[in-house]
Write a protein that holds these residues in place. Structure first.
Motif, PDB file in Angstrom:
ATOM      1  N   ILE A 184      81.973  37.786  65.879  1.00  0.00           N
ATOM      2  CA  ILE A 184      82.876  37.571  67.014  1.00  0.00           C
ATOM      3  C   ILE A 184      82.710  38.668  68.055  1.00  0.00           C
ATOM      4  O   ILE A 184      82.585  38.395  69.259  1.00  0.00           O
ATOM      5  CB  ILE A 184      84.338  37.509  66.521  1.00  0.00           C
ATOM      6  N   SER A 185      82.690  39.923  67.600  1.00  0.00           N
ATOM      7  CA  SER A 185      82.640  41.036  68.555  1.00  0.00           C
ATOM      8  C   SER A 185      81.313  41.082  69.295  1.00  0.00           C
ATOM      9  O   SER A 185      81.263  41.455  70.472  1.00  0.00           O
ATOM     10  CB  SER A 185      82.893  42.367  67.837  1.00  0.00           C
ATOM     11  N   SER A 186      80.224  40.700  68.645  1.00  0.00           N
ATOM     12  CA  SER A 186      78.914  40.782  69.295  1.00  0.00           C
ATOM     13  C   SER A 186      78.809  39.834  70.478  1.00  0.00           C
ATOM     14  O   SER A 186      78.065  40.090  71.423  1.00  0.00           O
ATOM     15  CB  SER A 186      77.799  40.469  68.286  1.00  0.00           C
ATOM     16  N   LEU A 187      79.558  38.760  70.452  1.00  0.00           N
ATOM     17  CA  LEU A 187      79.517  37.792  71.542  1.00  0.00           C
ATOM     18  C   LEU A 187      80.442  38.151  72.691  1.00  0.00           C
ATOM     19  O   LEU A 187      80.141  37.876  73.855  1.00  0.00           O
ATOM     20  CB  LEU A 187      79.896  36.398  71.010  1.00  0.00           C
ATOM     21  N   GLU A 188      81.593  38.768  72.351  1.00  0.00           N
ATOM     22  CA  GLU A 188      82.625  38.948  73.369  1.00  0.00           C
ATOM     23  C   GLU A 188      82.964  40.405  73.665  1.00  0.00           C
ATOM     24  O   GLU A 188      83.284  40.746  74.803  1.00  0.00           O
ATOM     25  CB  GLU A 188      83.918  38.236  72.917  1.00  0.00           C
ATOM     26  N   SER A 189      82.919  41.259  72.650  1.00  0.00           N
ATOM     27  CA  SER A 189      83.396  42.627  72.840  1.00  0.00           C
ATOM     28  C   SER A 189      82.706  43.567  71.852  1.00  0.00           C
ATOM     29  O   SER A 189      83.283  43.957  70.832  1.00  0.00           O
ATOM     30  CB  SER A 189      84.916  42.673  72.630  1.00  0.00           C
ATOM     31  N   PRO A 190      81.453  43.956  72.123  1.00  0.00           N
ATOM     32  CA  PRO A 190      80.745  44.859  71.206  1.00  0.00           C
ATOM     33  C   PRO A 190      81.541  46.137  70.942  1.00  0.00           C
ATOM     34  O   PRO A 190      82.127  46.713  71.868  1.00  0.00           O
ATOM     35  CB  PRO A 190      79.440  45.151  71.946  1.00  0.00           C
ATOM     36  N   VAL A 191      81.579  46.556  69.697  1.00  0.00           N
ATOM     37  CA  VAL A 191      82.363  47.716  69.306  1.00  0.00           C
ATOM     38  C   VAL A 191      81.609  48.437  68.193  1.00  0.00           C
ATOM     39  O   VAL A 191      80.767  47.845  67.505  1.00  0.00           O
ATOM     40  CB  VAL A 191      83.769  47.279  68.824  1.00  0.00           C
ATOM     41  N   HIS A 192      81.873  49.717  68.029  1.00  0.00           N
ATOM     42  CA  HIS A 192      81.331  50.439  66.872  1.00  0.00           C
ATOM     43  C   HIS A 192      82.034  49.902  65.627  1.00  0.00           C
ATOM     44  O   HIS A 192      83.235  50.069  65.462  1.00  0.00           O
ATOM     45  CB  HIS A 192      81.567  51.940  67.017  1.00  0.00           C
ATOM     46  N   LEU A 193      81.268  49.244  64.777  1.00  0.00           N
ATOM     47  CA  LEU A 193      81.836  48.554  63.615  1.00  0.00           C
ATOM     48  C   LEU A 193      81.222  49.088  62.337  1.00  0.00           C
ATOM     49  O   LEU A 193      79.999  49.163  62.204  1.00  0.00           O
ATOM     50  CB  LEU A 193      81.571  47.046  63.717  1.00  0.00           C
ATOM     51  N   CYS A 194      82.089  49.440  61.389  1.00  0.00           N
ATOM     52  CA  CYS A 194      81.636  49.879  60.063  1.00  0.00           C
ATOM     53  C   CYS A 194      82.189  48.909  59.022  1.00  0.00           C
ATOM     54  O   CYS A 194      83.410  48.772  58.880  1.00  0.00           O
ATOM     55  CB  CYS A 194      82.121  51.297  59.773  1.00  0.00           C
ATOM     56  N   ARG A 195      81.305  48.226  58.314  1.00  0.00           N
ATOM     57  CA  ARG A 195      81.703  47.264  57.287  1.00  0.00           C
ATOM     58  C   ARG A 195      81.750  47.967  55.932  1.00  0.00           C
ATOM     59  O   ARG A 195      80.719  48.417  55.437  1.00  0.00           O
ATOM     60  CB  ARG A 195      80.720  46.098  57.240  1.00  0.00           C
ATOM     61  N   ILE A 196      82.932  48.052  55.372  1.00  0.00           N
ATOM     62  CA  ILE A 196      83.113  48.695  54.068  1.00  0.00           C
ATOM     63  C   ILE A 196      83.360  47.604  53.033  1.00  0.00           C
ATOM     64  O   ILE A 196      84.329  46.847  53.126  1.00  0.00           O
ATOM     65  CB  ILE A 196      84.269  49.707  54.098  1.00  0.00           C
ATOM     66  N   GLY A 197      82.449  47.511  52.086  1.00  0.00           N
ATOM     67  CA  GLY A 197      82.537  46.496  51.046  1.00  0.00           C
ATOM     68  C   GLY A 197      81.462  46.765  50.010  1.00  0.00           C
ATOM     69  O   GLY A 197      81.004  47.906  49.842  1.00  0.00           O
ATOM     70  N   VAL A 198      81.040  45.716  49.334  1.00  0.00           N
ATOM     71  CA  VAL A 198      80.020  45.835  48.295  1.00  0.00           C
ATOM     72  C   VAL A 198      78.647  45.747  48.956  1.00  0.00           C
ATOM     73  O   VAL A 198      78.357  44.789  49.671  1.00  0.00           O
ATOM     74  CB  VAL A 198      80.174  44.723  47.241  1.00  0.00           C
ATOM     75  N   ASN A 199      77.816  46.749  48.729  1.00  0.00           N
ATOM     76  CA  ASN A 199      76.459  46.716  49.268  1.00  0.00           C
ATOM     77  C   ASN A 199      75.626  45.653  48.544  1.00  0.00           C
ATOM     78  O   ASN A 199      76.049  45.084  47.547  1.00  0.00           O
ATOM     79  CB  ASN A 199      75.804  48.097  49.165  1.00  0.00           C
ATOM     80  N   ASP A 200      74.439  45.426  49.042  1.00  0.00           N
ATOM     81  CA  ASP A 200      73.601  44.318  48.573  1.00  0.00           C
ATOM     82  C   ASP A 200      72.984  44.646  47.206  1.00  0.00           C
ATOM     83  O   ASP A 200      71.779  44.859  47.083  1.00  0.00           O
ATOM     84  CB  ASP A 200      72.517  44.042  49.618  1.00  0.00           C
ATOM     85  N   ARG A 201      73.831  44.664  46.179  1.00  0.00           N
ATOM     86  CA  ARG A 201      73.351  44.967  44.837  1.00  0.00           C
ATOM     87  C   ARG A 201      74.360  44.489  43.796  1.00  0.00           C
ATOM     88  O   ARG A 201      75.523  44.230  44.107  1.00  0.00           O
ATOM     89  CB  ARG A 201      73.109  46.459  44.661  1.00  0.00           C
ATOM     90  N   PHE A 202      73.901  44.364  42.558  1.00  0.00           N
ATOM     91  CA  PHE A 202      74.769  44.034  41.439  1.00  0.00           C
ATOM     92  C   PHE A 202      75.357  45.318  40.852  1.00  0.00           C
ATOM     93  O   PHE A 202      74.870  46.426  41.114  1.00  0.00           O
ATOM     94  CB  PHE A 202      73.994  43.290  40.348  1.00  0.00           C
ATOM     95  N   SER A 203      76.380  45.163  40.015  1.00  0.00           N
ATOM     96  CA  SER A 203      76.917  46.293  39.273  1.00  0.00           C
ATOM     97  C   SER A 203      75.868  46.780  38.277  1.00  0.00           C
ATOM     98  O   SER A 203      75.175  45.981  37.647  1.00  0.00           O
ATOM     99  CB  SER A 203      78.186  45.895  38.521  1.00  0.00           C
ATOM    100  N   GLU A 204      75.743  48.092  38.134  1.00  0.00           N
ATOM    101  CA  GLU A 204      74.782  48.652  37.191  1.00  0.00           C
ATOM    102  C   GLU A 204      75.333  48.673  35.775  1.00  0.00           C
ATOM    103  O   GLU A 204      74.606  48.464  34.806  1.00  0.00           O
ATOM    104  CB  GLU A 204      74.404  50.067  37.631  1.00  0.00           C
ATOM    105  N   LEU A 205      76.634  48.939  35.638  1.00  0.00           N
ATOM    106  CA  LEU A 205      77.263  49.067  34.329  1.00  0.00           C
ATOM    107  C   LEU A 205      78.549  48.256  34.293  1.00  0.00           C
ATOM    108  O   LEU A 205      79.100  47.904  35.337  1.00  0.00           O
ATOM    109  CB  LEU A 205      77.574  50.533  34.022  1.00  0.00           C
ATOM    110  N   CYS A 206      79.031  47.967  33.094  1.00  0.00           N
ATOM    111  CA  CYS A 206      80.345  47.357  32.926  1.00  0.00           C
ATOM    112  C   CYS A 206      81.371  48.466  32.712  1.00  0.00           C
ATOM    113  O   CYS A 206      81.031  49.574  32.297  1.00  0.00           O
ATOM    114  CB  CYS A 206      80.353  46.408  31.733  1.00  0.00           C
ATOM    115  N   GLY A 207      82.606  48.153  32.973  1.00  0.00           N
ATOM    116  CA  GLY A 207      83.666  49.128  32.786  1.00  0.00           C
ATOM    117  C   GLY A 207      84.966  48.570  33.298  1.00  0.00           C
ATOM    118  O   GLY A 207      85.095  47.367  33.534  1.00  0.00           O
TER     119      GLY A 207
END
Length: 304
Positions: free
Chosen positions: A253-276
């Protein structure tokens, strides 16, 4: 939040005999009272989730209002084709309840962890997506899902992180909920379990504004643009992959109408290494409070 889920569906079932609950042999304890009180409105199809979606589609065509419950690793991920073709293609009013989204079923490993469900569902036409953060958002989301004439996926994440809203809160499909006004420097947009974390973060980053996003599809594009216009930096927080989730929605949405400094905090492109434990996995994926603080500080410092 799960208690609210059960109470709301029991209320709907009592008021509308066309409301049906379908399960894929999940939630035996959760739905015990429902099974006793509404035996004619409860269907356990067994470990056959793909068939369950087809059954729900058929019942919907007959005028019933099916609520389809399973772990989110199975509904929607395992049954995506059936959701697309059996339900969404013909715009049938079936409600999909995906429980345990994110890392809730942590000990059961990658097969039961669901960090891709928003990404895979938001590209399906006609399908709305809810991601409630507490019992109040859950109650609102379920009532909106029930009144919808189209398919809905309701994402249920960590359910015991605590209440956020007053009980009398209400919102409409697509709304963001403003929880805190900021100074105009940074703003957090969070969904699901990460709303509670974002509230904790505002104690450290006191100048930050905060919005909760219980409705991910549709979402109020104008409100996203307003947030981006009025802030220097926007952070999105989600217990989901950074690919295709809330962060991607805001970026698109922002790239089309209102570019902003955006930081996406979530799960990176990987699986969990361990269970816990759940909290261990949050730490492994840098979604615990201290790790998120570090990501925010680093992003802000890199902009100076």
């Amino acid at each position: 939040m799960r208690d609210t889920l059960v109470a709301c569906i029991e209320k709907l079932a009592e008021e509308d005999k066309k409301v049906l609950l379908l399960t894929g042999d999940h939630g035996g304890a959760l739905w015990g009272n429902f099974r006793e009180n509404f035996p004619e409105q409860y269907i356990n199809v067994g470990i056959a989730e793909q068939n369950m979606v087809g059954v729900a589609a058929g019942l919907s065509r007959l005028g019933f209002r099916p609520f389809v419950y399973a772990l989110s690793a199975f509904v929607p991920v395992r049954v995506l084709e059936q959701m697309k073709l059996d339900v969404c293609h013909d715009n049938l009013p079936v409600v999909f309840l995906g429980d345990g989204a994110g890392f809730v079923y942590s000990h059961l490993g990658t097969s039961h962890q669901s960090t891709e469900d928003i990404a895979v569902t938001r590209v399906i036409p006609n399908l709305s997506i809810f991601s409630p953060a507490d019992k109040t958002e859950m109650n609102n989301s379920l009532n909106l899902a029930y009144t919808s004439k189209s398919p809905v996926y309701l994402r249920i994440g960590k359910s015991d992180v605590g209440d956020i809203h007053e009980d009398n809160l209400s919102f409409n499909l697509g709304d963001l909920i403003n929880l805190k006004e900021g100074s105009g420097k940074i703003h957090f947009i969070a969904t699901g379990s990460m709303v509670k974390s974002a509230i904790e973060l505002t104690k450290e980053f006191t100048e930050a504004g905060l919005s909760s996003a219980p409705s991910l599809k549709p979402i109020d594009s104008n409100e996203i643009i307003k947030i981006c216009n009025n802030n220097e930096v926007v952070f999105t927080l989600e217990e989901h992959s950074i690919l295709g989730g809330l962060g991607s929605i805001v970026a698109e949405i922002s790239s089309l109408e209102s570019p902003v400094h955006l930081c996406r905090i979530g799960v990176n492109d990987r699986f969990s290494e361990l269970c816990g434990t759940y909290h261990y996995l949050l730490k492994e994926h840098k979604l615990d409070i201290d790790s998120i603080k570090g990501q925010i500080t680093k992003f802000l410092n890199n902009r100076i």
